[in-house]
Design an enzyme around this catalytic site. Sequence first.
Site, short mmCIF file in Angstrom:
data_model
loop_
_atom_site.label_atom_id
_atom_site.label_comp_id
_atom_site.label_asym_id
_atom_site.label_seq_id
_atom_site.Cartn_x
_atom_site.Cartn_y
_atom_site.Cartn_z
N GLU A 29 37.21 34.38 35.30
CA GLU A 29 37.71 35.75 35.40
C GLU A 29 39.20 35.79 35.04
OE1 GLU A 29 36.90 37.45 39.23
OE2 GLU A 29 37.57 39.44 38.61
N ASN A 176 29.72 44.89 37.88
CA ASN A 176 29.89 43.82 38.86
C ASN A 176 30.12 44.42 40.24
OD1 ASN A 176 30.81 40.92 39.66
ND2 ASN A 176 32.52 42.21 40.32
N GLU A 177 29.44 43.89 41.23
CA GLU A 177 29.62 44.33 42.62
C GLU A 177 29.81 45.85 42.69
OE1 GLU A 177 32.38 41.81 44.81
OE2 GLU A 177 31.05 40.10 44.55
N TYR A 252 29.04 33.85 48.77
CA TYR A 252 30.08 32.84 48.94
C TYR A 252 29.91 32.11 50.27
CZ TYR A 252 32.60 34.55 44.87
OH TYR A 252 32.97 34.87 43.59
N GLU A 308 27.65 34.68 41.20
CA GLU A 308 28.87 34.16 41.84
C GLU A 308 28.47 33.40 43.09
OE1 GLU A 308 32.06 37.00 42.46
OE2 GLU A 308 31.68 37.93 40.51
N GLN A 357 35.14 29.60 40.61
CA GLN A 357 35.24 29.82 39.18
C GLN A 357 35.67 28.51 38.52
OE1 GLN A 357 37.55 33.32 38.16
NE2 GLN A 357 36.56 34.58 39.71
O1 AHR Z 1 35.30 35.54 42.31
C1 AHR Z 1 36.25 36.37 42.91
C2 AHR Z 1 35.72 37.76 43.18
O2 AHR Z 1 34.70 37.69 44.12
C3 AHR Z 1 35.09 38.47 42.03
O3 AHR Z 1 36.01 39.10 41.21
C4 AHR Z 1 34.22 39.48 42.70
O4 AHR Z 1 33.08 39.81 41.95
C5 AHR Z 1 33.86 38.82 44.01
O5 AHR Z 1 34.07 39.65 45.10
#
Ligand code: AHR
Length: 511
Positions: A29, A176-177, A252, A308, A357
Amino acid sequence: MTHPVVPAIVNLDVPGPVISRHLYGHFAEHLGRCIYGGFYVGEDSDLPNAGGIRLDVVAALRALDIPNLRWPGGCFADEYHWMDGVGPKERRPSMVNTHWGNVEENNHFGTHEFMELCELLGAEPYISGNVGSGTVREMSDWVEYLTRDGDSPMVRLRKANGRERPWRVRFWGLGNEAWGCGGHMRAEQYAAEARRFGTYCRDHDGNTLYRIAAGANAADYAWTETLMKQLGDLGCAYRPAPFMQALSFHYYTIPGTWQDKGAATVFDTDDHYRTMVQAARVDELITGHSNVMDCYDPGRNVGLVLDEWGTWWNVEPGTNPGFLYQQNTLRDALVASVHFDVFHRHAGRLVMANIAQTVNVLQAMILTDPDSGALVLTPTYHVFEMNKGHQDATSLRVDLPAGTPERTVGDARLATVSMSASRKDGRALFSLSNLDADEPAEVELDLRGGALTEVSARILTAARLQDHNTPDAPEAVAPRPHEVTATRAGLRVHLPARSFVTVTGRLGPDA
Ligand code: AHR
């Protein structure tokens, strides 16, 4: 001293689903030093580069066979206007990257630079389009610009910008999101947007698009259900609607809270186990989303994408809080190895996963020093490298008739040994993790339906879970050869505490 012995049965001649290579995908990103100062150092840099792309970063990533790269975000994707990032660099307008550090973005790394990067990496591009603040026309034009042959307004613009032939870009993200930074939409609202944007992203000249709808946050199964309901009628006439071929979700590993996620290198054993419980939870989440999808798409035509994933710690002290720069220890490596075991088990539905990332942000493969430029491969990098033989391999089920050793962690039970296996090109590959911080384990691999020859193994471990690589100690956590013992039934694999082991061997003619 006796260690727990874990019996494991693998039928080498019973194929499971193929493990898509895209489960080993990546995400880059415009955030912190991932693109600028990571992948892209500019043509005037003293570091060896091609058109500004750092060549030692490319060489290190090529060794991972990275299958795809998702770009430009993340949250950034929904405020990115691609037209600002094409044409002569000195004429490209700047913008403010409001999500990540409020820094100025000069758009010097744009569409052509990204495609060049993918070509250097040998990776397929995955472009996340702007649904949140962009228009349908803007995304439709971007698809045309990249993929159309012959003559058209966008083709003429591409040619004027120096690229004659179209590129092939299969993977397109529809925002995205959308439930958060991508527009704070309700599920029904986003579903309607996805239908519209997906419709006008066209297949040009044999470039068949694989549209990935922006999916749920973690366990938001209602979001997945709302999207799946858009697909069309159930029953014999069932055909998935063509506006999306897959949907995603994000997850995450955060053992703390969003306010205090914990430090990357300063933690104790309890923090480690809490982290492992959170990592293993990805199994429950993939199962939950898959179950919802199965109701609406029993033929499994629609893919599930985890676009992600990874650890998210507090930023390193003294670094910009908006840049998400974090160190990476043996603990992160075990988070990755557990995820891959889960991914392999879900290969029938999960078609892609992208770690967040690749460089200098969150659970990175590579960290670069902003001053000296020194490049360090993280423990997570080594898991990707040791596991790369699973890409496009046929999964093999691992049965654990006696279970695995377990620990109680708060309200949860944590299985401390994790495994997966696959076969490809006449070889089998086994991945084994011991998540226990202190106790070794022995795995008795009972190999049925074939035999293995030319067996070799490697191990990733360290004296402490907190150990990590730095420019001064770049190989503190790096793979080393490991001994395994042949037994009558197969193999005995010793797993030291806090270790990741891969074992590979040639399959006999009967397997
Ligand atoms: O990876 C960091 C961020 O995490 C991304 O920009 C977003 O999609 C997520 O909340």
